[in-house]
Design a protein around this motif. Structure first.
Motif, PDB file in Angstrom:
ATOM      1  N   ASP A 166      13.197  -8.659  -3.679  1.00  0.00           N
ATOM      2  CA  ASP A 166      14.496  -8.384  -4.672  1.00  0.00           C
ATOM      3  C   ASP A 166      15.156  -9.600  -5.524  1.00  0.00           C
ATOM      4  OD1 ASP A 166      15.624  -9.715  -2.337  1.00  0.00           O
ATOM      5  OD2 ASP A 166      17.440  -8.805  -3.031  1.00  0.00           O
ATOM      6  N   SER A 167      14.189 -10.749  -5.244  1.00  0.00           N
ATOM      7  CA  SER A 167      14.635 -11.823  -5.974  1.00  0.00           C
ATOM      8  C   SER A 167      13.591 -12.481  -6.935  1.00  0.00           C
ATOM      9  CB  SER A 167      15.090 -13.050  -4.883  1.00  0.00           C
ATOM     10  OG  SER A 167      13.998 -13.394  -4.408  1.00  0.00           O
ATOM     11  N   ALA A 176       2.206 -15.492  -6.995  1.00  0.00           N
ATOM     12  CA  ALA A 176       1.383 -16.727  -7.051  1.00  0.00           C
ATOM     13  C   ALA A 176       0.435 -16.579  -5.665  1.00  0.00           C
ATOM     14  CB  ALA A 176       2.125 -17.774  -6.735  1.00  0.00           C
ATOM     15  N   ALA A 177       0.665 -15.798  -4.731  1.00  0.00           N
ATOM     16  CA  ALA A 177      -0.096 -15.470  -3.557  1.00  0.00           C
ATOM     17  C   ALA A 177      -1.311 -14.484  -3.989  1.00  0.00           C
ATOM     18  CB  ALA A 177       0.766 -15.038  -2.496  1.00  0.00           C
ATOM     19  N   GLY A 178      -1.265 -14.003  -5.133  1.00  0.00           N
ATOM     20  CA  GLY A 178      -2.164 -12.965  -5.705  1.00  0.00           C
ATOM     21  C   GLY A 178      -1.926 -11.699  -5.023  1.00  0.00           C
ATOM     22  N   MET A 179      -0.868 -11.371  -4.688  1.00  0.00           N
ATOM     23  CA  MET A 179      -0.232 -10.229  -4.002  1.00  0.00           C
ATOM     24  C   MET A 179       0.271  -9.213  -5.041  1.00  0.00           C
ATOM     25  SD  MET A 179       1.334 -11.506  -0.218  1.00  0.00           S
ATOM     26  CE  MET A 179       0.114 -12.491   0.687  1.00  0.00           C
ATOM     27  N   ARG A 180       0.421  -7.864  -4.798  1.00  0.00           N
ATOM     28  CA  ARG A 180       1.029  -7.046  -5.574  1.00  0.00           C
ATOM     29  C   ARG A 180       2.533  -6.776  -5.221  1.00  0.00           C
ATOM     30  NH1 ARG A 180      -3.233  -2.519  -4.476  1.00  0.00           N
ATOM     31  NH2 ARG A 180      -3.440  -3.833  -2.601  1.00  0.00           N
ATOM     32  N   VAL A 181       3.375  -6.424  -6.110  1.00  0.00           N
ATOM     33  CA  VAL A 181       5.106  -6.445  -5.832  1.00  0.00           C
ATOM     34  C   VAL A 181       5.591  -5.247  -6.063  1.00  0.00           C
ATOM     35  CG1 VAL A 181       7.054  -8.149  -6.078  1.00  0.00           C
ATOM     36  CG2 VAL A 181       4.705  -8.866  -6.478  1.00  0.00           C
ATOM     37  N   LEU A 182       6.384  -4.791  -5.175  1.00  0.00           N
ATOM     38  CA  LEU A 182       7.489  -3.572  -5.282  1.00  0.00           C
ATOM     39  C   LEU A 182       8.658  -4.216  -5.451  1.00  0.00           C
ATOM     40  CD1 LEU A 182       5.840  -0.995  -2.949  1.00  0.00           C
ATOM     41  CD2 LEU A 182       5.675  -0.968  -5.607  1.00  0.00           C
ATOM     42  N   ALA A 183       9.189  -4.453  -6.701  1.00  0.00           N
ATOM     43  CA  ALA A 183      10.403  -5.397  -6.972  1.00  0.00           C
ATOM     44  C   ALA A 183      11.762  -4.289  -6.704  1.00  0.00           C
ATOM     45  CB  ALA A 183      10.331  -5.938  -8.088  1.00  0.00           C
ATOM     46  N   TYR A 184      12.616  -4.311  -5.729  1.00  0.00           N
ATOM     47  CA  TYR A 184      13.570  -3.770  -5.375  1.00  0.00           C
ATOM     48  C   TYR A 184      14.777  -4.235  -6.399  1.00  0.00           C
ATOM     49  CZ  TYR A 184      17.684  -1.475  -3.628  1.00  0.00           C
ATOM     50  OH  TYR A 184      19.094  -0.654  -3.091  1.00  0.00           O
ATOM     51  N   THR A 189      20.006  -8.757  -8.240  1.00  0.00           N
ATOM     52  CA  THR A 189      19.272  -8.996  -9.460  1.00  0.00           C
ATOM     53  C   THR A 189      18.886  -8.269 -10.564  1.00  0.00           C
ATOM     54  OG1 THR A 189      17.977 -10.590  -7.557  1.00  0.00           O
ATOM     55  CG2 THR A 189      17.224 -10.464  -9.705  1.00  0.00           C
ATOM     56  N   PRO A 190      19.165  -8.506 -11.568  1.00  0.00           N
ATOM     57  CA  PRO A 190      18.778  -7.531 -12.789  1.00  0.00           C
ATOM     58  C   PRO A 190      17.302  -7.159 -12.977  1.00  0.00           C
ATOM     59  CG  PRO A 190      20.234  -9.399 -13.548  1.00  0.00           C
ATOM     60  CD  PRO A 190      19.697  -9.902 -12.223  1.00  0.00           C
ATOM     61  N   ALA A 191      17.053  -6.138 -13.169  1.00  0.00           N
ATOM     62  CA  ALA A 191      15.617  -5.656 -13.157  1.00  0.00           C
ATOM     63  C   ALA A 191      14.770  -6.329 -14.122  1.00  0.00           C
ATOM     64  CB  ALA A 191      15.475  -3.905 -13.807  1.00  0.00           C
ATOM     65  N   ASP A 192      15.352  -6.942 -15.157  1.00  0.00           N
ATOM     66  CA  ASP A 192      14.257  -7.586 -16.346  1.00  0.00           C
ATOM     67  C   ASP A 192      14.252  -8.856 -15.630  1.00  0.00           C
ATOM     68  OD1 ASP A 192      16.891  -8.438 -16.565  1.00  0.00           O
ATOM     69  OD2 ASP A 192      17.198  -8.506 -18.738  1.00  0.00           O
ATOM     70  N   TRP A 193      14.648  -9.389 -14.655  1.00  0.00           N
ATOM     71  CA  TRP A 193      14.169 -10.566 -13.980  1.00  0.00           C
ATOM     72  C   TRP A 193      13.158 -10.431 -13.355  1.00  0.00           C
ATOM     73  CZ3 TRP A 193      19.281 -13.691 -12.066  1.00  0.00           C
ATOM     74  CH2 TRP A 193      19.976 -13.953 -13.019  1.00  0.00           C
ATOM     75  N   LEU A 194      13.095  -9.099 -12.848  1.00  0.00           N
ATOM     76  CA  LEU A 194      11.887  -9.021 -11.662  1.00  0.00           C
ATOM     77  C   LEU A 194      10.356  -8.507 -12.586  1.00  0.00           C
ATOM     78  CD1 LEU A 194      14.121  -6.997  -9.033  1.00  0.00           C
ATOM     79  CD2 LEU A 194      13.353  -9.625  -9.095  1.00  0.00           C
ATOM     80  N   THR A 195      10.563  -7.921 -13.739  1.00  0.00           N
ATOM     81  CA  THR A 195       9.357  -7.391 -14.295  1.00  0.00           C
ATOM     82  C   THR A 195       8.401  -8.447 -14.549  1.00  0.00           C
ATOM     83  OG1 THR A 195      10.472  -7.546 -16.731  1.00  0.00           O
ATOM     84  CG2 THR A 195      10.751  -5.631 -15.509  1.00  0.00           C
ATOM     85  N   PHE A 202      11.567  -1.009  -8.766  1.00  0.00           N
ATOM     86  CA  PHE A 202      12.154   0.499  -8.449  1.00  0.00           C
ATOM     87  C   PHE A 202      13.678   0.299  -8.091  1.00  0.00           C
ATOM     88  CE2 PHE A 202      10.689  -1.371  -4.689  1.00  0.00           C
ATOM     89  CZ  PHE A 202      11.579  -0.722  -3.599  1.00  0.00           C
ATOM     90  N   HIS A 203      14.228   1.230  -8.060  1.00  0.00           N
ATOM     91  CA  HIS A 203      15.792   1.152  -7.755  1.00  0.00           C
ATOM     92  C   HIS A 203      16.364   1.850  -6.548  1.00  0.00           C
ATOM     93  CE1 HIS A 203      15.426   0.209 -12.075  1.00  0.00           C
ATOM     94  NE2 HIS A 203      16.420  -0.453 -11.877  1.00  0.00           N
ATOM     95  N   ASP A 204      15.584   2.677  -5.721  1.00  0.00           N
ATOM     96  CA  ASP A 204      15.795   3.412  -4.805  1.00  0.00           C
ATOM     97  C   ASP A 204      14.855   3.211  -3.449  1.00  0.00           C
ATOM     98  OD1 ASP A 204      16.698   5.499  -2.912  1.00  0.00           O
ATOM     99  OD2 ASP A 204      16.843   6.933  -4.250  1.00  0.00           O
ATOM    100  N   MET A 205      15.486   2.746  -2.369  1.00  0.00           N
ATOM    101  CA  MET A 205      14.405   2.432  -1.278  1.00  0.00           C
ATOM    102  C   MET A 205      13.745   3.863  -0.677  1.00  0.00           C
ATOM    103  SD  MET A 205      13.904  -0.564  -0.239  1.00  0.00           S
ATOM    104  CE  MET A 205      14.176  -2.159  -0.618  1.00  0.00           C
ATOM    105  N   ARG A 206      14.319   4.900  -1.024  1.00  0.00           N
ATOM    106  CA  ARG A 206      13.968   6.271  -0.486  1.00  0.00           C
ATOM    107  C   ARG A 206      12.470   6.512  -1.215  1.00  0.00           C
ATOM    108  NH1 ARG A 206      19.242   6.253  -0.877  1.00  0.00           N
ATOM    109  NH2 ARG A 206      20.434   6.513   0.845  1.00  0.00           N
ATOM    110  N   LYS A 207      12.221   6.018  -2.345  1.00  0.00           N
ATOM    111  CA  LYS A 207      11.092   6.103  -3.171  1.00  0.00           C
ATOM    112  C   LYS A 207       9.936   4.963  -2.758  1.00  0.00           C
ATOM    113  CE  LYS A 207      13.518   7.761  -7.266  1.00  0.00           C
ATOM    114  NZ  LYS A 207      13.596   7.607  -8.677  1.00  0.00           N
ATOM    115  N   LEU A 208      10.407   3.977  -1.752  1.00  0.00           N
ATOM    116  CA  LEU A 208       9.218   3.248  -1.482  1.00  0.00           C
ATOM    117  C   LEU A 208       8.047   3.905  -0.645  1.00  0.00           C
ATOM    118  CD1 LEU A 208       8.572   0.341  -1.194  1.00  0.00           C
ATOM    119  CD2 LEU A 208       9.554   0.210   0.935  1.00  0.00           C
ATOM    120  N   PRO A 209       7.944   4.893   0.319  1.00  0.00           N
ATOM    121  CA  PRO A 209       6.972   5.380   0.728  1.00  0.00           C
ATOM    122  C   PRO A 209       5.977   6.123  -0.411  1.00  0.00           C
ATOM    123  CG  PRO A 209       8.707   5.854   1.931  1.00  0.00           C
ATOM    124  CD  PRO A 209       9.268   5.290   0.853  1.00  0.00           C
TER     125      PRO A 209
END
Length: 215
Positions: A166-167, A176-184, A189-195, A202-209
């Motif tokens: 989320d940060s 940097a670790a070569g991993m994919r990210v799901l950014a909450y 933290t504003p969404a545009d900082w995470l793109t 994503f904005h809702d943890m219920r959508k994570l699965p």
């Protein structure tokens, strides 16, 4: 949606436990006491996602004096504030109940802090024995060290890991670790900082699965 996932790595603060607003409030109070008042947005931009120890050189440079006790004092004040009402991030319990992939936690926080926050929120037993701290590696986020350490300890290929963050420093560390990210982006933290590359915001943890293609 993401295919071929062997390990889901969760950040702790702001992803599992709704602690970032508490941390911002404590940092604001302590910095004001030291003579450096900052807005909440300035604290998010400069410090959220980083360890308490990594805050020290930034504050010392600004104030022009050493702060040898900052990490201990900052963590202690946070722990006291957690007792007053720390809760899980909305939707995270439902998401965890639906996730069957291997999981672990990799956080900038110290182990004593995570025992406190995950314990208060009833999440500690879900991850016990699979919790990793930035204190275990040479460089904290945004360096990749912590996520690579967690993957190695869990026996997972970094390319088959997904990080839930989320940060901005955390997202940068995962990339940097070569991993994919799901950014909450449902927290501070504003969404545009995470793109960015290899990142789904994503904005809702219920959508994570569903984002992990878990049925």
């Amino acid at each position: 949606m993401i295919d071929s996932v062997d390990l889901v790595i969760f950040d702790c603060d702001g992803v599992l436990v709704d602690s970032e607003t508490i941390a911002i409030r404590v940092a604001s109070q302590m910095l004001a006491e030291l003579g450096w008042p900052l807005t909440d947005d300035e604290i998010v931009e400069n410090f959220v996602g980083r360890s308490a120890a990594s805050m020290v050189p930034v504050i010392e440079q600004k104030l022009g004096r050493p702060l040898p006790q900052w990490p201990e004092m900052f963590v202690a004040r946070q722990l006291a504030a957690h007792e007053a009402g720390l809760v899980p991030v909305p939707g995270i319990v439902e998401a965890l109940n639906a996730i069957t992939l291997p999981t672990c936690v990799a956080s900038s926080g110290r182990h004593d802090k995570m025992r406190n926050t995950l314990g208060i929120t009833g999440l500690y037993e879900r991850f016990e024995g699979r919790i990793f701290s930035a204190t275990e590696v040479a460089n904290g986020k945004p360096a990749p060290d912590l996520f690579l350490h967690a993957a190695a300890r869990m026996g997972a290929d970094p390319a088959r890991c997904v990080v839930v963050e989320d940060s901005r420093p955390g997202v940068q560390a995962a990339r940097a670790a070569g991993m994919r990210v799901l950014a909450y982006a449902g927290g501070v933290t504003p969404a545009d900082w995470l793109t960015g590359p290899d990142t789904v915001v994503f904005h809702d943890m219920r959508k994570l699965p569903d984002l992990l293609r878990i049925r």
